[in-house]
Design a protein around this motif. Structure first.
Motif, PDB file in Angstrom:
ATOM      1  N   ILE A 151      -4.875 -39.013  13.645  1.00 33.80           N
ATOM      2  CA  ILE A 151      -5.851 -38.798  12.581  1.00 33.80           C
ATOM      3  C   ILE A 151      -7.151 -38.334  13.224  1.00 33.80           C
ATOM      4  CG2 ILE A 151      -7.216 -39.892  10.786  1.00 33.80           C
ATOM      5  CD1 ILE A 151      -4.870 -41.681  10.160  1.00 33.80           C
ATOM      6  N   CYS A 152      -7.669 -37.206  12.741  1.00 39.90           N
ATOM      7  CA  CYS A 152      -8.853 -36.591  13.341  1.00 39.90           C
ATOM      8  C   CYS A 152      -9.988 -36.476  12.337  1.00 39.90           C
ATOM      9  CB  CYS A 152      -8.511 -35.199  13.874  1.00 39.90           C
ATOM     10  SG  CYS A 152      -7.266 -35.203  15.190  1.00 39.90           S
ATOM     11  N   VAL A 153     -11.215 -36.581  12.843  1.00 39.52           N
ATOM     12  CA  VAL A 153     -12.415 -36.508  12.008  1.00 39.52           C
ATOM     13  C   VAL A 153     -13.444 -35.614  12.677  1.00 39.52           C
ATOM     14  CG1 VAL A 153     -14.306 -37.831  10.984  1.00 39.52           C
ATOM     15  CG2 VAL A 153     -12.038 -38.839  11.130  1.00 39.52           C
ATOM     16  N   ALA A 154     -14.051 -34.713  11.894  1.00 38.50           N
ATOM     17  CA  ALA A 154     -15.118 -33.854  12.404  1.00 38.50           C
ATOM     18  C   ALA A 154     -16.338 -34.017  11.517  1.00 38.50           C
ATOM     19  CB  ALA A 154     -14.674 -32.390  12.431  1.00 38.50           C
ATOM     20  N   LEU A 155     -17.508 -34.169  12.143  1.00 39.31           N
ATOM     21  CA  LEU A 155     -18.740 -34.327  11.384  1.00 39.31           C
ATOM     22  C   LEU A 155     -19.656 -33.138  11.620  1.00 39.31           C
ATOM     23  CD1 LEU A 155     -20.674 -35.941   9.591  1.00 39.31           C
ATOM     24  CD2 LEU A 155     -21.482 -37.084  11.644  1.00 39.31           C
ATOM     25  N   ASN A 156     -20.179 -32.599  10.543  1.00 39.20           N
ATOM     26  CA  ASN A 156     -21.143 -31.504  10.593  1.00 39.20           C
ATOM     27  C   ASN A 156     -22.459 -32.046  11.126  1.00 39.20           C
ATOM     28  OD1 ASN A 156     -22.856 -29.358  10.121  1.00 39.20           O
ATOM     29  ND2 ASN A 156     -22.795 -29.520   7.902  1.00 39.20           N
ATOM     30  N   GLY A 157     -22.823 -31.647  12.340  1.00 44.10           N
ATOM     31  CA  GLY A 157     -24.053 -32.120  12.948  1.00 44.10           C
ATOM     32  C   GLY A 157     -25.169 -31.112  12.841  1.00 44.10           C
ATOM     33  N   ASP A 158     -26.334 -31.468  13.368  1.00 44.73           N
ATOM     34  CA  ASP A 158     -27.459 -30.551  13.378  1.00 44.73           C
ATOM     35  C   ASP A 158     -27.179 -29.387  14.323  1.00 44.73           C
ATOM     36  OD1 ASP A 158     -28.949 -32.099  11.621  1.00 44.73           O
ATOM     37  OD2 ASP A 158     -29.698 -33.365  13.250  1.00 44.73           O
ATOM     38  N   GLY A 159     -27.791 -28.238  14.055  1.00 45.33           N
ATOM     39  CA  GLY A 159     -27.643 -27.090  14.934  1.00 45.33           C
ATOM     40  C   GLY A 159     -26.370 -26.308  14.710  1.00 45.33           C
ATOM     41  N   GLY A 160     -25.659 -26.560  13.624  1.00 44.60           N
ATOM     42  CA  GLY A 160     -24.476 -25.781  13.315  1.00 44.60           C
ATOM     43  C   GLY A 160     -23.266 -26.087  14.170  1.00 44.60           C
TER      44      GLY A 160
ATOM     45  N   ALA B 277     -11.954 -37.532  12.732  1.00 42.03           N
ATOM     46  CA  ALA B 277     -12.771 -37.051  13.817  1.00 42.03           C
ATOM     47  C   ALA B 277     -14.216 -37.065  13.456  1.00 42.03           C
ATOM     48  CB  ALA B 277     -12.378 -35.666  14.246  1.00 42.03           C
ATOM     49  N   LEU B 278     -15.125 -37.231  14.473  1.00 41.26           N
ATOM     50  CA  LEU B 278     -16.463 -37.618  14.132  1.00 41.26           C
ATOM     51  C   LEU B 278     -17.557 -37.036  15.004  1.00 41.26           C
ATOM     52  CD1 LEU B 278     -16.807 -40.784  12.409  1.00 41.26           C
ATOM     53  CD2 LEU B 278     -18.543 -40.439  14.137  1.00 41.26           C
ATOM     54  N   ALA B 279     -18.813 -37.164  14.607  1.00 43.81           N
ATOM     55  CA  ALA B 279     -19.935 -36.633  15.359  1.00 43.81           C
ATOM     56  C   ALA B 279     -21.241 -37.071  14.795  1.00 43.81           C
ATOM     57  CB  ALA B 279     -19.866 -35.119  15.365  1.00 43.81           C
ATOM     58  N   ALA B 280     -22.334 -36.511  15.333  1.00 46.91           N
ATOM     59  CA  ALA B 280     -23.666 -36.850  14.861  1.00 46.91           C
ATOM     60  C   ALA B 280     -24.037 -35.935  13.732  1.00 46.91           C
ATOM     61  CB  ALA B 280     -24.666 -36.711  15.995  1.00 46.91           C
TER      62      ALA B 280
ATOM     63  N   ALA C  91     -14.605 -36.598   3.533  1.00 42.95           N
ATOM     64  CA  ALA C  91     -14.869 -38.023   3.352  1.00 42.95           C
ATOM     65  C   ALA C  91     -16.360 -38.218   3.110  1.00 42.95           C
ATOM     66  CB  ALA C  91     -14.432 -38.799   4.597  1.00 42.95           C
ATOM     67  N   ALA C  92     -16.733 -38.627   1.895  1.00 41.42           N
ATOM     68  CA  ALA C  92     -18.132 -38.773   1.514  1.00 41.42           C
ATOM     69  C   ALA C  92     -18.589 -40.227   1.669  1.00 41.42           C
ATOM     70  CB  ALA C  92     -18.333 -38.313   0.077  1.00 41.42           C
ATOM     71  N   PHE C  93     -19.913 -40.394   1.811  1.00 36.77           N
ATOM     72  CA  PHE C  93     -20.526 -41.715   1.947  1.00 36.77           C
ATOM     73  C   PHE C  93     -21.539 -41.947   0.830  1.00 36.77           C
ATOM     74  CE2 PHE C  93     -19.096 -40.659   6.176  1.00 36.77           C
ATOM     75  CZ  PHE C  93     -18.594 -41.859   6.667  1.00 36.77           C
ATOM     76  N   ASP C  94     -21.701 -43.212   0.427  1.00 35.53           N
ATOM     77  CA  ASP C  94     -22.690 -43.549  -0.589  1.00 35.53           C
ATOM     78  C   ASP C  94     -24.110 -43.274  -0.107  1.00 35.53           C
ATOM     79  OD1 ASP C  94     -20.832 -44.288  -2.444  1.00 35.53           O
ATOM     80  OD2 ASP C  94     -21.007 -46.444  -2.094  1.00 35.53           O
ATOM     81  N   SER C  95     -24.324 -43.218   1.199  1.00 35.08           N
ATOM     82  CA  SER C  95     -25.664 -42.960   1.742  1.00 35.08           C
ATOM     83  C   SER C  95     -26.122 -41.528   1.470  1.00 35.08           C
ATOM     84  CB  SER C  95     -25.672 -43.195   3.255  1.00 35.08           C
ATOM     85  OG  SER C  95     -24.834 -42.239   3.904  1.00 35.08           O
ATOM     86  N   GLY C  96     -25.191 -40.642   1.135  1.00 36.20           N
ATOM     87  CA  GLY C  96     -25.525 -39.239   0.954  1.00 36.20           C
ATOM     88  C   GLY C  96     -25.465 -38.444   2.239  1.00 36.20           C
ATOM     89  N   ALA C  97     -25.065 -39.067   3.351  1.00 36.49           N
ATOM     90  CA  ALA C  97     -24.952 -38.366   4.626  1.00 36.49           C
ATOM     91  C   ALA C  97     -23.891 -37.280   4.541  1.00 36.49           C
ATOM     92  CB  ALA C  97     -24.587 -39.349   5.745  1.00 36.49           C
ATOM     93  N   ARG C  98     -23.996 -36.293   5.401  1.00 36.52           N
ATOM     94  CA  ARG C  98     -23.028 -35.207   5.405  1.00 36.52           C
ATOM     95  C   ARG C  98     -21.612 -35.746   5.569  1.00 36.52           C
ATOM     96  NH1 ARG C  98     -26.394 -31.313   9.544  1.00 36.52           N
ATOM     97  NH2 ARG C  98     -28.116 -30.830   8.131  1.00 36.52           N
ATOM     98  N   PRO C  99     -20.679 -35.208   4.816  1.00 33.91           N
ATOM     99  CA  PRO C  99     -19.313 -35.742   4.854  1.00 33.91           C
ATOM    100  C   PRO C  99     -18.587 -35.384   6.141  1.00 33.91           C
ATOM    101  CG  PRO C  99     -19.374 -33.759   3.532  1.00 33.91           C
ATOM    102  CD  PRO C  99     -20.802 -34.067   3.891  1.00 33.91           C
ATOM    103  N   TYR C 100     -17.543 -36.137   6.421  1.00 37.58           N
ATOM    104  CA  TYR C 100     -16.651 -35.841   7.534  1.00 37.58           C
ATOM    105  C   TYR C 100     -15.497 -34.981   7.020  1.00 37.58           C
ATOM    106  CZ  TYR C 100     -18.878 -39.957   9.703  1.00 37.58           C
ATOM    107  OH  TYR C 100     -19.775 -40.868  10.210  1.00 37.58           O
TER     108      TYR C 100
END
Length: 232
Positions: free
Chosen positions: A109-118, A15-18, A89-98
């Motif tokens: 299969i689900c993915v959640a991404l920690n976005g801005d603003g909590g 699961a995913l997000a900005a 799930a980490a990225f080589d870019s250093g972006a926040r993990p999923y």
């Protein structure tokens, strides 16, 4: 889809997000999205106790409070993690993990991404659709997200391989590392989710170096979330 109890208990993901990197890169958009379902959630309070996966989640870029809120929503949606297990799930870019998991009830299969603003956005890929993926084969999974780095913009992508192991992806004689997130059985086939980071300026048909059994094989995987087309 028919998952065995053992397979469901060991699986996790999606699961995913900005989002943005904890010390620099900021996510600023998304590419093509394979998932049809998504939920935006935000924690009710700014603090919380430790997570089931240990105290490292907050430092790794996914706060315990937000994780708890995401999983509470997943429970309401009937998509609680199999065996209460999740993975970052980490990225080589250093972006926040999923935050990734597999639903015990549906096998999605689900993915959640920690976005801005909590807040976090969650996307799930239907297990029935995943079972139709080419075997063997590798392709994009869920959304690609754009991030700004000091060296220029990049895309953070998720790949799904079916019946094979991805070793790296390449474009114009440049190799890009992949990170294994988790493996599960769907439709009687081993499916593995990987993370990768590619430059914004390189889109098109990437060469995926994969391994089937003991033999190396080269496949083609289309990675062109910005519709740049043809650079690879």
């Amino acid at each position: 889809m028919n998952l065995s109890a053992a397979a469901r208990a060991t699986a996790l993901l999606a699961a995913l997000a900005a989002g943005a990197a904890a010390c620099g890169p900021a996510d600023s958009g998304s590419g093509a999205t394979a998932s049809r379902s998504g939920t935006v959630v935000a924690p009710a309070s700014p603090s919380g106790a430790g997570s089931a996966d240990g105290a490292g989640d907050s430092a790794a870029g996914f706060p315990d409070t937000l994780k708890r809120t995401v999983l509470e929503q997943a429970a309401r949606d009937g998509r609680s993690p199999a065996g209460d297990r999740t993975v970052l799930a980490a990225f080589d870019s250093g972006a926040r993990p999923y935050l990734v998991w597999q639903s015990e009830n549906t096998g999605d299969i689900c993915v959640a991404l920690n976005g801005d603003g909590g807040s976090a956005v969650t996307q799930c890929s239907n297990a029935t659709e995943l079972a139709t993926r080419a075997v063997p084969g590798v392709g994009l999974f869920l959304s690609a997200r754009r991030a700004e780095l000091r060296g220029g913009p990049v895309w953070n992508v998720l790949l799904l391989s079916s019946g094979e192991t991805v070793e790296r992806i390449s474009c114009r004689q440049q190799d890009f590392a992949v990170r294994k997130v988790f493996t599960t059985e769907i439709g009687g086939v081993e499916r593995t989710v990987w993370t990768a980071t590619v430059p914004d300026g390189l889109g098109g048909d990437y060469r995926a170096s994969v391994r089937r059994g003991d033999g190396p094989v080269v496949e083609t995987v289309r990675i062109d979330p910005g519709d740049r087309g043809g650079e690879c």
